[in-house]
Design an enzyme around this catalytic site. Structure first.
Site, short mmCIF file in Angstrom:
data_model
loop_
_atom_site.label_atom_id
_atom_site.label_comp_id
_atom_site.label_asym_id
_atom_site.label_seq_id
_atom_site.Cartn_x
_atom_site.Cartn_y
_atom_site.Cartn_z
N HIS A 53 0.11 -4.23 -5.98
CA HIS A 53 1.32 -4.78 -5.36
C HIS A 53 2.20 -5.32 -6.47
CE1 HIS A 53 -1.74 -4.73 -2.20
NE2 HIS A 53 -0.73 -4.39 -1.43
N GLN B 271 -9.63 1.24 -2.11
CA GLN B 271 -8.29 1.70 -2.48
C GLN B 271 -7.98 1.29 -3.92
OE1 GLN B 271 -6.16 -0.37 0.72
NE2 GLN B 271 -5.59 1.60 1.59
N ARG C 292 -12.50 -0.22 8.22
CA ARG C 292 -11.75 0.08 9.44
C ARG C 292 -12.68 0.69 10.47
NH1 ARG C 292 -6.36 2.74 6.58
NH2 ARG C 292 -5.88 0.91 5.28
N HIS D 218 4.18 -1.86 -2.45
CA HIS D 218 2.78 -1.50 -2.27
C HIS D 218 2.60 -0.12 -2.91
CE1 HIS D 218 2.42 -4.32 1.36
NE2 HIS D 218 3.73 -4.18 1.20
N CYS E 294 -3.17 -6.09 1.14
CA CYS E 294 -1.87 -6.73 0.87
C CYS E 294 -1.85 -8.24 1.10
CB CYS E 294 -0.78 -6.08 1.71
SG CYS E 294 -1.11 -4.44 2.31
N LYS F 180 8.45 4.64 2.66
CA LYS F 180 7.49 4.94 1.59
C LYS F 180 7.72 6.33 1.02
CE LYS F 180 3.97 6.63 4.83
NZ LYS F 180 2.52 6.74 5.10
N ASP G 110 -5.54 -0.03 -5.22
CA ASP G 110 -4.36 -0.69 -4.67
C ASP G 110 -3.63 -1.49 -5.74
OD1 ASP G 110 -2.78 -1.06 -2.50
OD2 ASP G 110 -4.29 -2.07 -1.28
#
Length: 640
Positions: free
Chosen positions: A395, A391, A373, A521, A344, A475, A393
């Site tokens: 946005h 991911q 992570r 997101h 993000c 979410k 991902d």
């Protein structure tokens, strides 16, 4: 009419009032309804709380009696079974200390500290199970008593149960506890909040599954413990069905199938970080291709942001406070950097590098972002829990009045994508503000209400998952059910009013003023690695033809047919078919057997007859022998 001092009135699930004597318990309520219900009763539910049958009910409470027909009933007897297992373990292995033993999805476990000379493996489970059955048959009653914390500490000190003493000390320090509850069944008494059933005989079928290592309180710096997993049911038929599902799950385990099918491997040089082999890399590319179809359809633009960024960025975004324990750091020239745990902040920097007008919105930025992570080694689990993953991902930066249409488009993309991969059973959760979060109550209420309207506007069924939102906003989470009936959380759509303000992101509105955009997101699949692992297990490694890394294995009957097989393979590749040639000098029977184990959708056998006719003999895993046909016809077959 109000109840008298000698009587109380409670309300049943259908709204019917039930009069009881003052001081009546859940068991009394069950008996007042009917003797059959009293015999079947396991516990009582008051509002949302499940209590022992021996617990008193109060005037005006809404109650229901828990029996074997209720999901809570299964949880109760599994908690009972955990205590019975601890009873059996301490009987068989004196000196064993008990720690925590909860009911969990599909069963229960207990963590033990065994004496140094005792080594527990799966081989010891039948003896523990047999001893459990002895205590179950005895119908030992579960009896609760509440004692002052000082008395409880003395009890457990006398038993040398130091883990229990530590738990009580924490209850005093964190909750100000003055009393604690103890439950006894037969010779075993444990610190426990409950609830429990009336007696052990309510447990009708048990099975101890496995032994694993664990750490006290999940802390790898604390004592190493032995965890024993088991399950319990109300009848042997349900247990047998459960055990069959476990065997199917073992056969489908992606950790076994992945290496067998040359999809991925792991190595301790990078623990928890998968090495993708050629077949697995193709699988990931095919998954990514389907995601890109959705990106193109919805007008997303792809970006790529750095893997390593200054630590200050993560303070600014709020991730540092929430993810610091899971982040990797490095220092260069006295400057501290972090490997990104999320994508993000990078997307925010991309948005902020130029000015935007309301005419630019919604701006949809997608990234197949690699994140890292620092997960504890004890929780790593194949592809399902890794330290490095990608991911899918994205946005979305938009105005407030664009939120609902953007959420609807994201939900449509998810529906289409899951159907493409063969997941038809999809459920939705709306997760609300967690205890640790950013922003005002007003913003959170607005964000939650907006997502509610978006879901209701689609006519979509959902349930609320209180307190499980992201730290920056509520979410929507999507769950799929696989071929074994297991539920997996995949996609997510998260509404964020916080991060645009933290990064000073704005757009010029129609009145030439500056406004912060709303940030959505979203991930359609979540972790690509995890999704690949789920797919492997869902299909048991035998993917549909369009998704198979190798769609056809060519099997030459003899070594003299290998050159012909190679030429056929080259022609098929030119037509877009993913194909390999089995070139080992084995009998044709062994080659066919190896191709079956490889789970390829098709086998193409090439011998003298096929070479002479310019054809291949086609075997389909799904449809069996399809006979001989031209390469062109086969190509048309698998692309229909």
């Amino acid at each position: 009419m109000p109840a008298s001092a000698e009587q109380i009135t409670v309300k049943l699930p259908d709204g019917t009032p039930l009069e009881l004597e003052a001081g009546a318990t859940g068991a009394d309520a069950a008996l007042a309804i009917g003797e059959g219900l009293a015999r079947a009763a396991l516990a009582i539910k008051v509002g949302d709380e499940v209590r022992d049958l021996s617990a008193p009910v109060a005037d005006g409470e809404e109650i229901s009696i828990i029996t074997s027909r209720d999901p809570e009933g299964l949880e109760v007897i599994r908690h009972d079974a955990a205590h019975v297992m601890a009873t059996a373990v301490q009987e068989l292995y004196p000196g064993t200390r008990v720690t925590i033993g909860p009911a969990i999805d599909n069963g229960f476990y207990y963590d033990f500290e065994f004496p140094e000379d005792v080594k527990i493996t799966d081989a010891e489970l039948p003896a523990i199970e047999a001893t459990m059955k002895k205590h179950i048959k005895a119908d030992e009653k579960f009896e609760r008593r509440d004692v002052p914390v000082a008395v409880a500490i003395e009890i457990f000190k006398a038993q040398e149960e130091r883990f229990k003493v530590e738990l009580i000390d924490d209850l005093i320090a964190n909750e100000g506890a003055e009393t604690v509850s103890l439950y006894r069944n037969g010779p075993f008494e444990d610190l426990c909040r409950g609830p429990h059933g009336p007696g052990t005989k309510k447990i009708k079928a048990i099975k101890l599954n496995s032994v694993a290592g664990s750490y006290w309180r999940g802390d790898e710096n604390r004592e190493t413990l032995t965890r024993i997993y088991g399950t319990a049911f109300f009848d042997k038929k349900d247990l047998a069905e459960h055990l069959e599902r476990i065997e199917q799950a073992k056969a489908r385990d992606h950790r076994r199938l992945g290496p067998e099918l040359d999809l991925f491997m792991f190595d301790q040089v990078a623990a928890g970080m998968p090495f993708w082999l050629p077949n697995g890399t193709v699988l990931l590319e095919l998954i990514e291709r389907e995601v890109r179809i959705q990106l193109d359809r919805s007008g997303y633009q792809e970006i790529a942001t750095p893997h390593v960024m200054d630590e200050e960025l993560w303070h600014r975004s709020g991730h540092y406070e929430n993810y610091v324990d899971d982040m990797y750091f490095m220092e260069v020239d006295e400057r501290r950097f972090a490997l990104r745990p999320m994508n993000c902040p990078g997307a925010c920097l991309v948005y902020g590098h130029e000015r935007h007008s309301y005419r630019d919105l919604p701006l949809r930025l997608a990234e197949f972002g690699r994140v890292t992570r620092n997960e504890r080694e004890g929780v790593l689990h194949g592809l399902l829990r890794v330290r490095a993953f990608t991911q899918d991902d994205a946005h979305v930066y938009c105005t407030e009045d664009q939120i609902e249409s953007e959420v609807a488009d994201i939900c449509r993309s998810i529906d289409e994508l899951y159907a493409r991969f063969g997941f038809e059973d999809v459920s939705v959760e709306l997760s609300t503000r967690p205890e640790k979060s950013l922003g005002s109550d007003e913003l959170w209420q607005k964000a939650e209400a907006t997502l509610e309207r978006a879901l209701e506007g689609q006519g979509r069924e959902y349930k609320v998952n209180p307190g499980d939102g992201a730290f920056y906003g509520p979410k929507i989470d999507f769950h799929v059910t696989d071929a074994l009936g297991r539920s997996w959380q995949l996609g997510t759509c998260q509404l964020d009013f916080q991060m645009p303000e933290r990064f000073d992101l704005t757009f010029t509105d129609a009145e030439d003023g500056r406004q912060p955009p709303v940030m959505i997101h979203r991930a359609l699949l979540g972790s690509m690695e995890r999704f690949a692992g789920i797919l492997i297990e869902h299909y048991a490694g035998r993917f549909p033809t369009w998704l198979a890394p190798v769609q056809a294995m060519i099997v030459p009957v003899a070594d003299r047919h290998i050159d012909d097989a190679r030429q056929i393979a080259a022609g098929l590749r030119e037509m877009g078919v993913r194909v390999k040639v089995e070139e080992r000098s084995e009998s044709v029977g062994k080659k066919i057997r190896a191709a079956e184990l490889g789970r390829y959708p098709y086998m193409l056998v090439v011998g003298d007859r096929e070479v002479e006719a310019g054809e291949v003999s086609v075997r389909s895993h799904e449809d069996g022998e399809l006979g001989s046909m031209s390469v062109e016809k086969f190509c048309m077959l698998i692309n229909t």
